[in-house]
Design a protein around this motif. Structure first.
Motif, PDB file in Angstrom:
ATOM      1  N   ILE A 158     -25.938-140.771 -14.988  1.00 23.93           N
ATOM      2  CA  ILE A 158     -25.047-140.429 -15.681  1.00 23.93           C
ATOM      3  C   ILE A 158     -24.832-142.709 -15.402  1.00 23.93           C
ATOM      4  CG2 ILE A 158     -22.695-140.420 -15.923  1.00 23.93           C
ATOM      5  CD1 ILE A 158     -23.262-137.798 -16.036  1.00 23.93           C
ATOM      6  N   MET A 159     -24.868-142.489 -14.508  1.00 23.44           N
ATOM      7  CA  MET A 159     -24.761-144.349 -13.252  1.00 23.44           C
ATOM      8  C   MET A 159     -24.977-145.503 -14.264  1.00 23.44           C
ATOM      9  SD  MET A 159     -23.326-142.921  -9.839  1.00 23.44           S
ATOM     10  CE  MET A 159     -23.775-144.620  -8.935  1.00 23.44           C
ATOM     11  N   SER A 160     -26.538-144.993 -13.626  1.00 22.21           N
ATOM     12  CA  SER A 160     -27.687-146.071 -14.548  1.00 22.21           C
ATOM     13  C   SER A 160     -26.942-145.906 -16.439  1.00 22.21           C
ATOM     14  CB  SER A 160     -28.781-144.990 -14.480  1.00 22.21           C
ATOM     15  OG  SER A 160     -29.536-144.680 -15.401  1.00 22.21           O
ATOM     16  N   ALA A 161     -26.917-145.138 -16.866  1.00 28.77           N
ATOM     17  CA  ALA A 161     -26.376-145.501 -18.333  1.00 28.77           C
ATOM     18  C   ALA A 161     -25.250-146.851 -18.323  1.00 28.77           C
ATOM     19  CB  ALA A 161     -25.664-144.670 -18.907  1.00 28.77           C
ATOM     20  N   ARG A 162     -24.693-147.529 -17.304  1.00 27.73           N
ATOM     21  CA  ARG A 162     -24.401-148.690 -17.704  1.00 27.73           C
ATOM     22  C   ARG A 162     -25.314-149.779 -18.735  1.00 27.73           C
ATOM     23  NH1 ARG A 162     -23.517-148.055 -12.251  1.00 27.73           N
ATOM     24  NH2 ARG A 162     -21.523-147.490 -11.923  1.00 27.73           N
ATOM     25  N   ASN A 163     -26.538-149.792 -17.974  1.00 27.52           N
ATOM     26  CA  ASN A 163     -27.721-150.364 -18.792  1.00 27.52           C
ATOM     27  C   ASN A 163     -27.338-150.611 -20.061  1.00 27.52           C
ATOM     28  OD1 ASN A 163     -28.447-151.750 -15.854  1.00 27.52           O
ATOM     29  ND2 ASN A 163     -29.836-150.140 -16.220  1.00 27.52           N
ATOM     30  N   ILE A 164     -27.129-149.868 -20.621  1.00 25.64           N
ATOM     31  CA  ILE A 164     -26.756-149.442 -22.389  1.00 25.64           C
ATOM     32  C   ILE A 164     -25.265-150.088 -22.796  1.00 25.64           C
ATOM     33  CG2 ILE A 164     -26.913-147.959 -23.912  1.00 25.64           C
ATOM     34  CD1 ILE A 164     -28.255-145.813 -22.244  1.00 25.64           C
TER      35      ILE A 164
END
Length: 704
Positions: free
Chosen positions: A402-408
């Motif tokens: 969920i934290m890696s969704a910042r790349n979207i």
């Protein structure tokens, strides 16, 4: 001489930066968060050639100091702010020797910030194989910095890099001949005067993205905005001009430094593999075959070590009851702590195998191809191609995914990804699945080479992925947004996985599973043991009086049976039993009894707690001190029907409930932190619980 120095590792994604970090720091590292931000902060420690201690920070990969995501923004915040706790004394710029021109763009920007830089030229062995020759001495001379040729995968050049770090000076690195004032005449000098700084490029970066720096006051931020307005500062145009100027400079630097004799054959092998592995038909078949192999291996390869661990805990419990004095503390230790710990440790082999495969697929470059293949399909269901990375990552854990969704970049795509990522079965569900599958699915081979239990486990993972995609499709129409999304991703070249890195990942993830999940599970096990061992005094006294009267009329053989009946009745009337009976009417249509109800409540803290709860409940309930948790659950009987509690229907109903329910406080917390609102985690909690209940109800009613 300073006693220790801070080193920051900076570089493009897929340059081997994290591999170098692991090589420098070994096991002497920790993971936390950057202050006030939920971005992973990897810090490690190493000893340099001059015996100084160095703190090494592995910063997120970035192509430029102009961020496209929250993760990339961290690099600018750490390097541009001297007051940042992670601000380095020296930067190690890790560059891919096979694509030097693109990698050096971020070097020129870091150097112009005035930070001491050492260039670690990684993958030099691969560059030679591909016919690329880099003159390291000439490159060092032209850039005016130390350049070290390394290969993090083969452990080449590490000593030379440590020597370079020992000899690093505090002298600022500057790109020769770069004049930032040309890009924003006047504005840069005004910012330097306002903020009392003397670096032209830092002033230019502040004009671009001062809002990301907390070091300045409200008045100073307002002053910068006023300078931008009066100078007609156009950020996107100036960024473009700067990038063109830097690439022009790099063209002159690399002339005569890089000789590429293998340009024609460089990507032939990679292209041939991609023609098959990313093929619209064969690519998906190969991906499914790989999944079959992974989940088959999780069961087949882990069975022997799991049996050993299970036997070890049975022996430990047996010896404990034999040699420790009878009493409350012994029962708490053996039936609470040891039983709960055994429910965690037994799954280490499966967790290790799962993460080994994930590490191999990522390290080899194959996972990036899966992301590429899935892009068109994901778009049809309202997700970006970039959503694939968090969803695949959710196979391990939903929290970092969920934290890696910042790349979207697209807000809508990001929200939908966050909302559906927890549906993908994570490693925390693995202990639940494997325990229940081992109870009701026979351990036999299908077609001579496929393990039926492994096939069932894969089915549970596929169900979760299909559910996530289906929910994303629904949310595509419910969540409105105007902006369009796009998908840009660089496919790394295929490489042999670095096996020490795979082993380290297995160790690190297994350790995290035991210590993070273990702490929660053992705490729950102790609380649960107390709740399951004690109840209202009047109820327990009535049970003791009842069985005391019966014992007076029975022989020794019957008394042994009575003890088991007394334990079962006391458990049912304990505080835990009372709580389980309160919720039993709501879960009975799903095939669950009050004991399973207790597990549903406790496992909201962590899904894995289901196993520890079952171990504790059945340890308190049983007089078979040496029986394993699986044997106890297999022999459990429904008091009303006399049938096994864990039938095929109940087990699959329970697995579906855990597949869809939001049984994880950490995920709820991270969704709140990422969305800055309780609206989304509440919606997520409600829809996943309803979905789990309905799926479980349908499954049980059809299969019973």
């Amino acid at each position: 001489m300073a006693k220790h120095i801070k080193i920051a590792l900076v570089g493009n994604p897929n340059t081997g930066k994290s591999t170098l970090f692991n090589l420098l720091t070994g096991l002497n590292q920790k993971i936390g968060n950057f202050p006030g931000i939920t971005v992973d902060k990897k810090i490690g420690y190493c000893t340099l050639a001059d015996s100084r201690q160095a703190e090494v920070v592995d910063l997120p990969g970035t192509y430029s100091l102009y961020p496209k995501s929250k993760d990339e923004r961290i690099v600018f915040q750490v390097l541009a702010d001297p007051k940042n706790p992670s601000h380095p004394d020296v930067v190690v710029l890790v560059a891919d020797a096979t694509n030097l021109r693109r990698n050096l763009l971020v070097y020129t920007q870091v150097a112009d910030l005035g930070l001491p830089v050492i260039l670690a030229l990684n993958m030099t062995d691969m560059a030679k194989k591909e016919g690329i020759d880099v003159d390291v001495n000439k490159l060092s001379e032209r850039l005016g910095i130390q350049v070290v040729a390394i290969s993090a995968r083969s452990n080449f050049g590490l000593a030379a890099l440590k020597d370079a770090l020992s000899n690093a000076t505090a002298i600022a690195t500057q790109v020769h001949g770069a004049d930032m004032n040309v890009l924003a005449p006047g504005a840069i000098d005004q910012v330097k005067h306002l903020l009392k700084i003397d670096n032209d490029y830092l002033a230019l970066q502040i004009l671009h993205q001062h809002e990301f720096l907390d070091v300045y006051t409200v008045e100073e931020h307002a002053g910068i905005e006023q300078i931008k307005a009066s100078a007609g500062f156009e950020s996107s145009r100036i960024q473009t001009e700067e990038t063109i100027s830097r690439y022009r400079y790099l063209g002159t630097v690399l002339t005569g430094v890089v000789k590429d004799t293998g340009a024609e054959r460089k990507f032939i092998f990679s292209d041939k593999l991609d023609a098959v592995l990313t093929n619209k038909f064969w690519g998906f078949l190969i991906f499914i075959a790989i999944l079959f192999f992974v989940f088959n291996s999780i069961f087949s390869w882990s069975s022997y070590p799991m049996d050993l661990i299970e036997s070890a805990f049975v022996t430990l419990t047996e010896l404990g009851h034999k040699y420790l004095p009878n009493g409350i503390l012994t029962n708490l230790l053996l039936d609470g702590v040891v039983a709960g710990l055994g429910g965690v440790v037994i799954f280490i082999p499966q967790i290790a195998i799962l993460f080994a495969f994930i590490s191999i697929l990522e390290d080899s470059g194959y996972m990036a191809r899966v992301t590429f293949m899935m892009d068109k399909i994901m778009r049809k269901f309202g997700l970006s191609g970039k959503s694939v990375v968090p969803m695949i990552g959710s196979l391990a854990c939903a929290v970092p995914s969920i934290m890696s969704a910042r790349n979207i970049e697209s807000w809508k795509d990001r929200i939908i990804t966050i909302m559906v990522a927890p549906l993908v079965s994570c490693s925390a569900r693995l202990p639940v699945y494997t325990l229940l599958i081992s109870l009701v699915v026979p351990e036999k081979m299908v077609w001579g080479f496929i393990n039926l239990q492994g096939l069932t486990l894969m089915g549970m993972y596929l169900i979760s992925i299909v559910a996530a995609v289906f929910v994303a499709f629904i949310m595509k129409f419910l969540i409105k947004a105007k902006e369009k999304s796009y998908f840009i991703m660089e496919l790394p070249v295929y490489r042999m996985p670095r096996w020490t890195n795979v082993l380290y990942t297995m160790y690190e993830k297994s350790k995290t599973f035991v210590f993070e999940a273990g702490k929660v599970i053992i705490a729950i096990s102790i609380i649960l043991w107390v709740l399951a061992s004690y109840g209202p005094p009047s109820r327990f006294k009535a049970i003791d009086d009842k069985y005391a009267a019966i014992e007076a009329q029975k022989d020794s053989t019957q008394i042994s049976t009575l003890e088991r009946d007394r334990s079962a009745e006391k458990l049912e009337n304990s505080y835990a039993g009372i709580l389980g009976h309160v919720i039993e009417p709501a879960i009975k249509p799903l095939g669950f009894d009050w004991k399973i109800g207790i597990a549903l409540i406790t496992s909201f803290a962590a899904r894995e707690a289901f196993v520890g709860t079952m171990a504790t409940i059945y340890s308190v309930d049983s007089d078979e001190e040496v029986a394993t948790i699986r044997n106890k659950m297999r022999s459990a009987r429904n008091s009303e029907t006399g049938l096994p509690v864990f039938t095929f229907a109940t087990a699959f109903s329970l697995m579906l409930f855990y597949a869809f329910a939001m049984q994880c406080m950490s995920t709820v917390a991270i969704v709140y932190r990422e969305t800055k609102s309780w609206k989304w985690p509440v919606i997520q909690l409600v829809y996943m619980t309803v979905m789990a209940y309905i799926a479980s109800l349908i499954a049980y009613q059809l299969l019973k």
